[in-house]
Motif scaffolding. Structure first.
Motif, short mmCIF file in Angstrom:
data_model
loop_
_atom_site.label_atom_id
_atom_site.label_comp_id
_atom_site.label_asym_id
_atom_site.label_seq_id
_atom_site.Cartn_x
_atom_site.Cartn_y
_atom_site.Cartn_z
N LYS A 62 -31.58 23.08 -40.50
CA LYS A 62 -31.74 23.71 -39.19
C LYS A 62 -30.84 24.94 -39.07
O LYS A 62 -31.27 25.99 -38.59
CB LYS A 62 -31.41 22.70 -38.08
CG LYS A 62 -31.69 23.20 -36.69
CD LYS A 62 -31.37 22.12 -35.66
CE LYS A 62 -31.46 22.67 -34.26
NZ LYS A 62 -31.06 21.68 -33.26
N GLY A 80 -26.43 23.01 -37.34
CA GLY A 80 -27.34 23.80 -36.52
C GLY A 80 -27.23 23.64 -35.02
O GLY A 80 -28.16 24.00 -34.30
N SER A 137 -26.85 22.75 -43.09
CA SER A 137 -28.01 21.93 -42.76
C SER A 137 -29.25 22.80 -42.76
O SER A 137 -29.17 24.03 -42.64
CB SER A 137 -27.82 21.26 -41.40
OG SER A 137 -27.86 22.24 -40.38
#
Length: 149
Positions: free
Chosen positions: A133, A115, A131
């Motif tokens: 994020k 991210g 991930s």
């Protein structure tokens, strides 16, 4: 001058002193091999890396670390990189096939999205891992993330 006429310089070539051809030759008797022992005998060979009585180097050097047999290594792409790649290669789907065709990954690589950075384009992702994020940022931009096995 022709190739078959070439000769070494005068005095450059010497006769090899032959070993074990009598005392008068200067290299008779033990033939420069010393007295007794395996090394003085015909057919003597040492094992590779043999160090006599000394502890061998592969046993002297400390063994460190741990190699995890279950470790999975990923080819990592940050969102900032993804944005650039989408613009450069005009990708509508960020998948292994597209990455392989453009020479960014090999056939057996596993891809993970991280991210770091921003993404503005609406892109569908088909990757091995992402991930939390990165997943949130992609979905906020209108894209989708499909995690492969």
């Amino acid at each position: 001058m022709k190739l078959h006429e070439l000769k070494p310089a005068a005095g450059a070539v010497h006769k090899v002193k032959r070993l074990g051809r009598g005392e008068a030759s200067g290299k008779g008797g033990t033939s420069t091999k010393g007295n007794k022992g395996g090394q003085s005998r015909a057919g003597y060979k040492t094992k590779m890396a043999h160090e006599g009585g000394q502890m061998p180097i592969q046993r002297r050097v400390p063994k460190r670390g741990f190699k995890n047999p279950g470790h999975v290594s990923y080819k990592v792409f940050n969102l900032a990189q993804v944005e650039l790649l989408v613009e450069k290669y005009k990708l509508e789907e960020f998948s292994l096939e597209n990455l392989y065709i453009n020479g960014l990954v090999s056939r057996t690589d596993k891809v993970k999205i991280l991210g770091n950075g921003e993404i503005a384009s609406k892109v569908a992702f088909k990757v091995h891992a992402a991930s939390a994020k990165a997943k949130a940022a992609i979905e906020a931009a209108g894209g989708t993330v499909e995690v492969l096995n």
